[in-house]
Scaffold this active site. Sequence first.
Site, PDB file in Angstrom:
ATOM      1  N   ASP A  90       0.838  -1.196   0.000  1.00 29.85           N
ATOM      2  CA  ASP A  90       0.000   0.000   0.000  1.00 29.85           C
ATOM      3  C   ASP A  90       0.875   1.248   0.000  1.00 29.85           C
ATOM      4  O   ASP A  90       1.496   1.593   1.003  1.00 29.85           O
ATOM      5  CB  ASP A  90      -0.918   0.010   1.225  1.00 29.85           C
ATOM      6  CG  ASP A  90      -1.894   1.171   1.181  1.00 29.85           C
ATOM      7  OD1 ASP A  90      -2.943   1.028   0.520  1.00 29.85           O
ATOM      8  OD2 ASP A  90      -1.590   2.221   1.780  1.00 29.85           O
ATOM      9  N   TYR A  99       3.354   9.742   0.454  1.00 29.48           N
ATOM     10  CA  TYR A  99       4.306   9.130   1.371  1.00 29.48           C
ATOM     11  C   TYR A  99       5.747   9.443   0.983  1.00 29.48           C
ATOM     12  O   TYR A  99       6.659   9.293   1.804  1.00 29.48           O
ATOM     13  CB  TYR A  99       4.116   7.610   1.430  1.00 29.48           C
ATOM     14  CG  TYR A  99       2.739   7.159   1.846  1.00 29.48           C
ATOM     15  CD1 TYR A  99       1.824   8.043   2.445  1.00 29.48           C
ATOM     16  CD2 TYR A  99       2.323   5.848   1.627  1.00 29.48           C
ATOM     17  CE1 TYR A  99       0.556   7.620   2.803  1.00 29.48           C
ATOM     18  CE2 TYR A  99       1.055   5.421   2.008  1.00 29.48           C
ATOM     19  CZ  TYR A  99       0.172   6.314   2.585  1.00 29.48           C
ATOM     20  OH  TYR A  99      -1.084   5.899   2.946  1.00 29.48           O
ATOM     21  N   LYS A 110      -2.262   6.184  -4.439  1.00 30.53           N
ATOM     22  CA  LYS A 110      -3.351   7.117  -4.162  1.00 30.53           C
ATOM     23  C   LYS A 110      -3.115   8.459  -4.841  1.00 30.53           C
ATOM     24  O   LYS A 110      -1.983   8.964  -4.872  1.00 30.53           O
ATOM     25  CB  LYS A 110      -3.492   7.320  -2.643  1.00 30.53           C
ATOM     26  CG  LYS A 110      -3.639   6.006  -1.876  1.00 30.53           C
ATOM     27  CD  LYS A 110      -3.694   6.214  -0.377  1.00 30.53           C
ATOM     28  CE  LYS A 110      -3.627   4.880   0.345  1.00 30.53           C
ATOM     29  NZ  LYS A 110      -2.254   4.313   0.351  1.00 30.53           N
ATOM     30  N   HIS A 154      -7.158   9.883  -2.369  1.00 25.10           N
ATOM     31  CA  HIS A 154      -6.575   9.800  -1.030  1.00 25.10           C
ATOM     32  C   HIS A 154      -7.449  10.482   0.034  1.00 25.10           C
ATOM     33  O   HIS A 154      -7.690   9.918   1.101  1.00 25.10           O
ATOM     34  CB  HIS A 154      -5.175  10.411  -1.038  1.00 25.10           C
ATOM     35  CG  HIS A 154      -4.293   9.938   0.075  1.00 25.10           C
ATOM     36  ND1 HIS A 154      -2.931   9.865  -0.025  1.00 25.10           N
ATOM     37  CD2 HIS A 154      -4.583   9.511   1.331  1.00 25.10           C
ATOM     38  CE1 HIS A 154      -2.416   9.406   1.104  1.00 25.10           C
ATOM     39  NE2 HIS A 154      -3.408   9.195   1.947  1.00 25.10           N
TER      40      HIS A 154
END
Length: 328
Positions: free
Chosen positions: A46, A51, A80, A113
């Site tokens: 994921d 990130y 996302k 997201h």
Amino acid sequence: MTECTHLTIADGSRMPSVGLGLWKIDNSQTAEMVYRAIEAGYRHIDAACDYGNEQEAGEGIRRALQEGLCMREELWVTSKLWNTYHRRAHVRPALERSLHDLGLDYLDLYLVHFPIPLKYVPIEKRYPPGWFFDTNTVNPRMELDQVPVAETWGAMEEIHREGLVRHIGVSNFGCSMIRDLLSYAATRPAVLQVESHPYLTQEKLLRFCQGQQIAYTAFSPLGAGSYVPMGTAEMSDSVLEQPLIKQLAEKYGKSPAQITLRWGVARGTAVIPKTSRIARLSENLNLFDFSLSAEETLEIDHLNRHQRYNDPGVFCEQAFGCFFPIYE
């Protein structure tokens, strides 16, 4: 290799019930963690633009594939769409950047997201763009863009039709927003990803998704741990310190984390625990040689406090200068 059960998506595809969440894994560790996770038996990764470690995740995936640890078709890779890319013209370029960084031709799942459209920040200017519009101002802040979910979803449907993503879905949406989306979506969301753990069980949302054949993935399935370094939780908030969880861990010869994750899987959800410790990878995946009873599962359900650690209605104002509740 430890076997992992799956959730069946509405179209019959199978998403592994346990994945490795990459949020807050340091860039210097990400490639090795992803490689070691695949080596340990993980088939669900994921990721997300925000990130900031997709390139390193791609290195880990590439190494695992080159060494024959698995086939690409055996992996379920999620990414996302970030908040600054909600306009139709920006969705495909954002996806293409994630695909490039991950070293993949397609994603198994692409999620919106947050339902928080922010003003566009060009990829060539700053990537990942984060929450601030202009980081060079004295007091940087979030700046909202008025983009309907319908516009964003239409662009998500386009990349799905083109085969760049196998499934599309949403993250951090509640029942009302999903119900509205279903009223016009030509392609229904396959997956919802939300915060969910014994202190935030979200029974109504889970029941709604199951009724609509929308698979449900729990992020932060162990609760407070990832939020302690951010100052939004205390170690005393940890569900892993709950006497009930400890008692069950002793009964089954498992760790408190394994009990908590097994509860999540038993509810019919996927879980994506994050860890930066290689030794924890196998532990978090090793959930299927025991089962909690219905009574024990219900006891854990009753730990619910409606405690949300990842709440834009709180952190957006505190950290980014903009009050933006999405759940109320």
